[in-house]
Design an enzyme around this catalytic site. Sequence first.
Site, PDB file in Angstrom:
ATOM      1  N   LYS A  78      -4.000  20.670  -0.863  1.00 36.58           N
ATOM      2  CA  LYS A  78      -4.105  20.860  -2.319  1.00 36.58           C
ATOM      3  C   LYS A  78      -4.423  22.317  -2.644  1.00 36.58           C
ATOM      4  O   LYS A  78      -3.874  22.887  -3.588  1.00 36.58           O
ATOM      5  CB  LYS A  78      -5.185  19.926  -2.865  1.00 36.58           C
ATOM      6  CG  LYS A  78      -4.816  18.454  -2.722  1.00 36.58           C
ATOM      7  CD  LYS A  78      -6.024  17.563  -2.929  1.00 36.58           C
ATOM      8  CE  LYS A  78      -5.662  16.100  -2.832  1.00 36.58           C
ATOM      9  NZ  LYS A  78      -6.818  15.206  -2.766  1.00 36.58           N
ATOM     10  N   ASP A  93      -6.398  17.250   3.840  1.00 34.13           N
ATOM     11  CA  ASP A  93      -5.886  16.857   2.520  1.00 34.13           C
ATOM     12  C   ASP A  93      -6.328  17.883   1.471  1.00 34.13           C
ATOM     13  O   ASP A  93      -5.532  18.307   0.627  1.00 34.13           O
ATOM     14  CB  ASP A  93      -6.392  15.450   2.163  1.00 34.13           C
ATOM     15  CG  ASP A  93      -6.004  15.022   0.767  1.00 34.13           C
ATOM     16  OD1 ASP A  93      -4.877  14.533   0.586  1.00 34.13           O
ATOM     17  OD2 ASP A  93      -6.824  15.190  -0.163  1.00 34.13           O
ATOM     18  N   GLY A 126      -8.974   2.356  -2.493  1.00 32.60           N
ATOM     19  CA  GLY A 126      -7.656   3.006  -2.653  1.00 32.60           C
ATOM     20  C   GLY A 126      -7.729   4.517  -2.776  1.00 32.60           C
ATOM     21  O   GLY A 126      -6.767   5.150  -3.196  1.00 32.60           O
ATOM     22  N   GLY A 136      -5.940  14.074  -8.447  1.00 34.29           N
ATOM     23  CA  GLY A 136      -5.685  12.819  -9.172  1.00 34.29           C
ATOM     24  C   GLY A 136      -5.400  13.012 -10.652  1.00 34.29           C
ATOM     25  O   GLY A 136      -4.357  13.524 -11.029  1.00 34.29           O
ATOM     26  N   LYS A 157       1.011  15.727  -1.646  1.00 36.91           N
ATOM     27  CA  LYS A 157       0.630  17.115  -1.318  1.00 36.91           C
ATOM     28  C   LYS A 157       0.935  17.463   0.124  1.00 36.91           C
ATOM     29  O   LYS A 157       1.218  18.625   0.450  1.00 36.91           O
ATOM     30  CB  LYS A 157      -0.847  17.372  -1.619  1.00 36.91           C
ATOM     31  CG  LYS A 157      -1.815  16.418  -0.953  1.00 36.91           C
ATOM     32  CD  LYS A 157      -2.067  15.208  -1.801  1.00 36.91           C
ATOM     33  CE  LYS A 157      -2.696  14.093  -1.014  1.00 36.91           C
ATOM     34  NZ  LYS A 157      -3.288  13.065  -1.852  1.00 36.91           N
ATOM     35  N   VAL A 180      -2.572  17.017  -6.794  1.00 35.80           N
ATOM     36  CA  VAL A 180      -3.859  17.726  -6.667  1.00 35.80           C
ATOM     37  C   VAL A 180      -4.852  17.153  -7.672  1.00 35.80           C
ATOM     38  O   VAL A 180      -4.597  17.154  -8.882  1.00 35.80           O
ATOM     39  CB  VAL A 180      -3.696  19.245  -6.909  1.00 35.80           C
ATOM     40  CG1 VAL A 180      -5.020  19.970  -6.679  1.00 35.80           C
ATOM     41  CG2 VAL A 180      -2.609  19.830  -6.017  1.00 35.80           C
TER      42      VAL A 180
HETATM   43  P1  NAP Z   1      -0.059   3.322  -0.471  1.00 38.32           P
HETATM   44  O1  NAP Z   1      -1.007   2.531  -1.270  1.00 38.32           O
HETATM   45  O2  NAP Z   1      -0.127   3.266   1.009  1.00 38.32           O
HETATM   46  O3  NAP Z   1       1.421   2.930  -0.944  1.00 38.32           O
HETATM   47  C1  NAP Z   1       2.568   3.408  -0.308  1.00 38.32           C
HETATM   48  C2  NAP Z   1       3.778   2.650  -0.819  1.00 38.32           C
HETATM   49  O4  NAP Z   1       4.942   3.228  -0.258  1.00 38.32           O
HETATM   50  C3  NAP Z   1       3.791   1.171  -0.423  1.00 38.32           C
HETATM   51  O5  NAP Z   1       4.248   0.402  -1.506  1.00 38.32           O
HETATM   52  C4  NAP Z   1       4.796   1.105   0.736  1.00 38.32           C
HETATM   53  O6  NAP Z   1       5.523  -0.084   0.797  1.00 38.32           O
HETATM   54  C5  NAP Z   1       5.735   2.227   0.372  1.00 38.32           C
HETATM   55  N1  NAP Z   1       6.366   2.802   1.545  1.00 38.32           N
HETATM   56  C6  NAP Z   1       5.759   3.420   2.585  1.00 38.32           C
HETATM   57  N2  NAP Z   1       6.672   3.845   3.480  1.00 38.32           N
HETATM   58  C7  NAP Z   1       7.865   3.469   3.006  1.00 38.32           C
HETATM   59  C8  NAP Z   1       9.190   3.605   3.477  1.00 38.32           C
HETATM   60  N3  NAP Z   1       9.477   4.202   4.635  1.00 38.32           N
HETATM   61  N4  NAP Z   1      10.196   3.095   2.737  1.00 38.32           N
HETATM   62  C9  NAP Z   1       9.942   2.482   1.571  1.00 38.32           C
HETATM   63  N5  NAP Z   1       8.690   2.326   1.062  1.00 38.32           N
HETATM   64  C10 NAP Z   1       7.675   2.812   1.777  1.00 38.32           C
HETATM   65  O7  NAP Z   1      -0.159   4.880  -0.853  1.00 38.32           O
HETATM   66  P2  NAP Z   1      -0.797   5.522  -2.176  1.00 38.32           P
HETATM   67  O8  NAP Z   1      -2.262   5.596  -2.015  1.00 38.32           O
HETATM   68  O9  NAP Z   1      -0.211   4.882  -3.374  1.00 38.32           O
HETATM   69  O10 NAP Z   1      -0.274   7.035  -2.031  1.00 38.32           O
HETATM   70  C11 NAP Z   1       1.050   7.377  -2.307  1.00 38.32           C
HETATM   71  C12 NAP Z   1       1.152   8.896  -2.410  1.00 38.32           C
HETATM   72  O11 NAP Z   1       0.291   9.369  -3.435  1.00 38.32           O
HETATM   73  C13 NAP Z   1       0.721   9.640  -1.139  1.00 38.32           C
HETATM   74  O12 NAP Z   1       1.514  10.799  -1.016  1.00 38.32           O
HETATM   75  C14 NAP Z   1      -0.713  10.055  -1.443  1.00 38.32           C
HETATM   76  O13 NAP Z   1      -1.118  11.222  -0.758  1.00 38.32           O
HETATM   77  C15 NAP Z   1      -0.601  10.340  -2.917  1.00 38.32           C
HETATM   78  N6  NAP Z   1      -1.836  10.251  -3.678  1.00 38.32           N
HETATM   79  C16 NAP Z   1      -2.618   9.139  -3.582  1.00 38.32           C
HETATM   80  C17 NAP Z   1      -3.763   9.047  -4.354  1.00 38.32           C
HETATM   81  C18 NAP Z   1      -4.657   7.843  -4.299  1.00 38.32           C
HETATM   82  O14 NAP Z   1      -5.698   7.843  -4.969  1.00 38.32           O
HETATM   83  N7  NAP Z   1      -4.315   6.816  -3.546  1.00 38.32           N
HETATM   84  C19 NAP Z   1      -4.105  10.091  -5.228  1.00 38.32           C
HETATM   85  C20 NAP Z   1      -3.276  11.219  -5.298  1.00 38.32           C
HETATM   86  C21 NAP Z   1      -2.138  11.297  -4.521  1.00 38.32           C
HETATM   87  P3  NAP Z   1       4.840  -1.503   1.158  1.00 38.32           P
HETATM   88  O15 NAP Z   1       3.925  -1.759  -0.004  1.00 38.32           O
HETATM   89  O16 NAP Z   1       5.940  -2.446   1.240  1.00 38.32           O
HETATM   90  O17 NAP Z   1       4.074  -1.265   2.429  1.00 38.32           O
HETATM   91  N1  HSE Z   2      -6.974  10.763  -0.472  1.00 41.39           N
HETATM   92  C1  HSE Z   2      -7.027  11.638  -1.603  1.00 41.39           C
HETATM   93  C2  HSE Z   2      -8.467  11.895  -1.964  1.00 41.39           C
HETATM   94  C3  HSE Z   2      -6.297  11.023  -2.752  1.00 41.39           C
HETATM   95  O1  HSE Z   2      -9.341  11.161  -1.503  1.00 41.39           O
HETATM   96  O2  HSE Z   2      -8.723  12.845  -2.710  1.00 41.39           O
HETATM   97  C4  HSE Z   2      -6.142  11.969  -3.906  1.00 41.39           C
HETATM   98  O3  HSE Z   2      -5.292  13.018  -3.585  1.00 41.39           O
END
Ligand code: NAP
Ligand code: HSE
Length: 463
Positions: free
Chosen positions: A211, A207, A193, A140, A111, A138
Amino acid sequence: MADGHNPPLTLGIAGFGTVGSGLLRILRENRAEITARTGREVRVKSVLVRDLSKARACPPPDGARLTDNPDDLLKDPETDVFVELIGGIETAGELVGKALRAGKHVVTANKALLAERGNEIFALAAEKKLHLGYEASVCGGIPIIRTLREALAGDRLDSIVGILNGTSNFILSEMSDKGMDFAAALKEAQTRGYAEADPVLDIDGRDAAQKLYLLIRLAWGAEYPYAAIPVSGITGVSPADIRYAREFGCRVKLICYARLHGDDPRSGGIEAGVCPALVNERFLLARVEGAYNAVRVEGNAAGSVFLHGKGAGDLPTGSSVAADILDIAKNVPPCNTGFAGPHPTAPARVIGPRESFSPHYLRLNVADRPGVLRDVAAVLADHAISLAQVIQKDDAAETAPPPAGKAGPYTASLILMTHKASDDAVHKAVTALAALPFVRESPVRFRVLTGKSGELPRLRAGS
Ligand code: NAP
Ligand code: HSE
């Protein structure tokens, strides 16, 4: 298993963190269901990471290649879909742009990227007639993008109110129910996470604002600049506020709101914001706990629609990413913004703080001496703010000797509930209150969410 006629859909997944791992698990465990729904195999050809030596929560899929070279995804002619799950703006934006220019569909959970660079990316996807799926960006696992784009497409929408950040809702719930302190609750959200790589985005409300920006585009086909959304986060919410809110029969929640003024976002305008608010315990939004999110949408035909579900985490978010991938596998035509009109969308008239009204909760730490209440009331009157209720709390926990150089013998908390007042008037009044010699800390100010009747929460008997 493919049916022999449809070629497999080939994915290149960038990111193997929380969401990437969740998606890979869903694609593995729900493989039969996915093939049954799409009539073709969905296969992962490559997974892009930053650090090849890092231990992973699960192995990469059979036959998939783990790589740290984006070109293995972007320049691979077999890769149909670039799934961006790395987060951040610069690298992610560059990779998404390259993927679209290379003719690949894009699915993302990012987002922040869409709020900052959405216009450019949506325009590029439209020009190339490609999918830009962002259901996971937006709330999850809640299908709010589809709900606005498709299910409620026949309605004229009036308002959206919701809890759009799982981390801050988790922190407020833990502080409220378990008495956990802010820092410990944030740490736990990170361990689970839920939090962004930079958790300041979660707790300062940005954040949630990113959204909300996306939901406004989908609801009204209008551009309300992300940077123009008034935002305040939860860092100022104290255990005392949570306790006092409870005495009013309320919970403190980080609330996002957007409301159409008049009939058209361009001429009438859109009122929007993100802020902590007192929410009556009788409202469904008050009962949204932990990392759950919820959104209430009011349409002129459907009436009130309430969606509730897990707002963060590996599997809920992975589920939304998978749904976007399935649309592509089923050859559903792209309709990324939900509107047939020009890209980017037309600008909305931004309703400013003088036209945005709400009751407010104010908490002041003041010297406990004669005349204080008179002077506070005078400041509010000077700003045309009418008081609905006033309580003074001098319980031991809130009572302290004065700080050096400040007036009066002891400190008391003044809790003020105002009638509806403009954000502008309340902002100016709070600035004036903070400058009074007997006010000892920056005043706390939250909105109060009311229902259609506008009835204010009342102090509970015995409080
Ligand atoms: P995360 O756990 O930090 O994972 C990020 C991944 O991207 C890791 O595997 C990392 O590699 C890789 N990465 C980061 N920079 C990179 C680069 N320059 N080149 C190649 N690989 C790279 O993040 P996440 O929580 O999964 O979130 C990912 C996205 O989803 C974000 O945009 C976040 O806002 C969104 N999101 C997350 C959630 C949630 O609940 N976590 C919910 C909704 C949306 P390494 O593992 O090797 O470090
Ligand atoms: N960091 C975000 C949250 C992940 O806590 O809602 C989902 O977008």
